[in-house]
Write a protein that holds these residues in place. Structure first.
Motif, PDB file in Angstrom:
ATOM      1  N   PHE A   1       8.956   3.707   6.659  1.00  0.00           N
ATOM      2  CA  PHE A   1       7.988   4.515   5.934  1.00  0.00           C
ATOM      3  C   PHE A   1       7.154   5.321   6.909  1.00  0.00           C
ATOM      4  O   PHE A   1       6.895   4.875   8.028  1.00  0.00           O
ATOM      5  CB  PHE A   1       7.018   3.610   5.152  1.00  0.00           C
ATOM      6  CG  PHE A   1       7.696   2.803   4.101  1.00  0.00           C
ATOM      7  CD1 PHE A   1       7.754   3.267   2.797  1.00  0.00           C
ATOM      8  CD2 PHE A   1       8.267   1.588   4.397  1.00  0.00           C
ATOM      9  CE1 PHE A   1       8.382   2.526   1.819  1.00  0.00           C
ATOM     10  CE2 PHE A   1       8.892   0.840   3.429  1.00  0.00           C
ATOM     11  CZ  PHE A   1       8.950   1.314   2.137  1.00  0.00           C
ATOM     12  N   GLN A   2       6.721   6.474   6.441  1.00  0.00           N
ATOM     13  CA  GLN A   2       5.742   7.231   7.192  1.00  0.00           C
ATOM     14  C   GLN A   2       4.581   7.522   6.254  1.00  0.00           C
ATOM     15  O   GLN A   2       4.764   8.061   5.165  1.00  0.00           O
ATOM     16  CB  GLN A   2       6.313   8.545   7.715  1.00  0.00           C
ATOM     17  CG  GLN A   2       5.315   9.291   8.584  1.00  0.00           C
ATOM     18  CD  GLN A   2       5.915  10.534   9.180  1.00  0.00           C
ATOM     19  OE1 GLN A   2       5.953  11.568   8.513  1.00  0.00           O
ATOM     20  NE2 GLN A   2       6.407  10.431  10.400  1.00  0.00           N
ATOM     21  N   LEU A   3       3.408   7.119   6.683  1.00  0.00           N
ATOM     22  CA  LEU A   3       2.181   7.386   5.948  1.00  0.00           C
ATOM     23  C   LEU A   3       1.394   8.408   6.749  1.00  0.00           C
ATOM     24  O   LEU A   3       1.068   8.170   7.907  1.00  0.00           O
ATOM     25  CB  LEU A   3       1.360   6.108   5.781  1.00  0.00           C
ATOM     26  CG  LEU A   3      -0.099   6.279   5.327  1.00  0.00           C
ATOM     27  CD1 LEU A   3      -0.162   6.862   3.924  1.00  0.00           C
ATOM     28  CD2 LEU A   3      -0.834   4.956   5.409  1.00  0.00           C
TER      29      LEU A   3
ATOM     30  N   THR B   1      -0.170  -2.096   2.519  1.00  0.00           N
ATOM     31  CA  THR B   1      -0.523  -1.767   1.136  1.00  0.00           C
ATOM     32  C   THR B   1      -1.383  -2.876   0.525  1.00  0.00           C
ATOM     33  O   THR B   1      -2.406  -2.600  -0.108  1.00  0.00           O
ATOM     34  CB  THR B   1       0.752  -1.548   0.297  1.00  0.00           C
ATOM     35  OG1 THR B   1       1.483  -0.457   0.850  1.00  0.00           O
ATOM     36  CG2 THR B   1       0.422  -1.228  -1.146  1.00  0.00           C
ATOM     37  N   ASP B   2      -0.989  -4.115   0.724  1.00  0.00           N
ATOM     38  CA  ASP B   2      -1.775  -5.240   0.206  1.00  0.00           C
ATOM     39  C   ASP B   2      -3.155  -5.307   0.853  1.00  0.00           C
ATOM     40  O   ASP B   2      -4.155  -5.590   0.186  1.00  0.00           O
ATOM     41  CB  ASP B   2      -1.033  -6.566   0.422  1.00  0.00           C
ATOM     42  CG  ASP B   2       0.217  -6.687  -0.440  1.00  0.00           C
ATOM     43  OD1 ASP B   2       0.339  -5.951  -1.447  1.00  0.00           O
ATOM     44  OD2 ASP B   2       1.078  -7.522  -0.098  1.00  0.00           O
ATOM     45  N   PHE B   3      -3.216  -5.065   2.153  1.00  0.00           N
ATOM     46  CA  PHE B   3      -4.482  -5.079   2.892  1.00  0.00           C
ATOM     47  C   PHE B   3      -5.440  -4.003   2.370  1.00  0.00           C
ATOM     48  O   PHE B   3      -6.613  -4.277   2.106  1.00  0.00           O
ATOM     49  CB  PHE B   3      -4.201  -4.880   4.387  1.00  0.00           C
ATOM     50  CG  PHE B   3      -5.426  -4.743   5.229  1.00  0.00           C
ATOM     51  CD1 PHE B   3      -6.337  -5.788   5.340  1.00  0.00           C
ATOM     52  CD2 PHE B   3      -5.667  -3.579   5.942  1.00  0.00           C
ATOM     53  CE1 PHE B   3      -7.475  -5.665   6.141  1.00  0.00           C
ATOM     54  CE2 PHE B   3      -6.786  -3.450   6.738  1.00  0.00           C
ATOM     55  CZ  PHE B   3      -7.699  -4.490   6.833  1.00  0.00           C
ATOM     56  N   ILE B   4      -4.942  -2.796   2.169  1.00  0.00           N
ATOM     57  CA  ILE B   4      -5.778  -1.702   1.659  1.00  0.00           C
ATOM     58  C   ILE B   4      -6.234  -2.013   0.243  1.00  0.00           C
ATOM     59  O   ILE B   4      -7.390  -1.775  -0.118  1.00  0.00           O
ATOM     60  CB  ILE B   4      -5.028  -0.350   1.729  1.00  0.00           C
ATOM     61  CG1 ILE B   4      -4.788   0.044   3.195  1.00  0.00           C
ATOM     62  CG2 ILE B   4      -5.786   0.741   0.995  1.00  0.00           C
ATOM     63  CD1 ILE B   4      -6.039   0.233   4.035  1.00  0.00           C
TER      64      ILE B   4
ATOM     65  N   MET C   1       9.491  -2.001   6.414  1.00  0.00           N
ATOM     66  CA  MET C   1       9.260  -2.485   5.051  1.00  0.00           C
ATOM     67  C   MET C   1       8.189  -3.578   5.012  1.00  0.00           C
ATOM     68  O   MET C   1       7.217  -3.460   4.256  1.00  0.00           O
ATOM     69  CB  MET C   1      10.564  -3.002   4.437  1.00  0.00           C
ATOM     70  CG  MET C   1      10.360  -3.756   3.132  1.00  0.00           C
ATOM     71  SD  MET C   1       9.547  -2.800   1.855  1.00  0.00           S
ATOM     72  CE  MET C   1      10.796  -1.593   1.573  1.00  0.00           C
ATOM     73  N   PRO C   2       8.300  -4.630   5.839  1.00  0.00           N
ATOM     74  CA  PRO C   2       7.242  -5.645   5.792  1.00  0.00           C
ATOM     75  C   PRO C   2       5.878  -5.072   6.182  1.00  0.00           C
ATOM     76  O   PRO C   2       4.859  -5.440   5.593  1.00  0.00           O
ATOM     77  CB  PRO C   2       7.706  -6.713   6.799  1.00  0.00           C
ATOM     78  CG  PRO C   2       9.176  -6.506   6.932  1.00  0.00           C
ATOM     79  CD  PRO C   2       9.396  -5.038   6.717  1.00  0.00           C
ATOM     80  N   GLY C   3       5.858  -4.173   7.149  1.00  0.00           N
ATOM     81  CA  GLY C   3       4.606  -3.559   7.565  1.00  0.00           C
ATOM     82  C   GLY C   3       3.981  -2.720   6.464  1.00  0.00           C
ATOM     83  O   GLY C   3       2.763  -2.759   6.253  1.00  0.00           O
TER      84      GLY C   3
END
Length: 106
Positions: free
Chosen positions: A24-26, A44-47, A37-39
């Motif tokens: 992914f690139q954010l 996403t969960d952290f945010i 993927m795990p990152g």
């Protein structure tokens, strides 16, 4: 990111997914994160957690919320408004992954 799919956009950024590399690139504001993927899922969960934690606290436009990254010693500051927008972008991107059948995240 070559051969990537656009997952989501917002006023301040976008997310891309490469099914070939499974990365992914954010891009948000003035930073870019490349995540596995795990990152991506962990970030996403952290945010999402931070968004709930800071809801209704402090000035919504002052950059006072420190957000860590997967990279040691690198973090950035966001306002609550920016944090909420980032959360929406990440949540919508996660939903798009499921909808497009890239894989099952449940």
């Amino acid at each position: 990111m070559k051969n990537a799919s656009l997952l989501g956009t917002s006023k301040l950024g976008f997310t891309l997914y490469s099914p070939v590399k499974k990365t992914f690139q954010l891009s948000f504001g003035n930073f870019i994160l490349n995540l596995t993927m795990p990152g991506f899922m962990q970030f996403t969960d952290f945010i999402h957690h931070l968004t709930g934690q800071y809801f209704g606290k402090g000035d919504p436009i002052k950059r006072t919320i420190e957000v860590g990254t997967p990279y040691k010693g690198i973090s950035f500051l966001l306002s609550y408004e920016e944090l909420a927008e980032l959360n929406d972008l990440l949540e919508n991107s996660r939903k798009e992954l499921i909808q497009e059948n890239f894989f099952d995240l449940n």
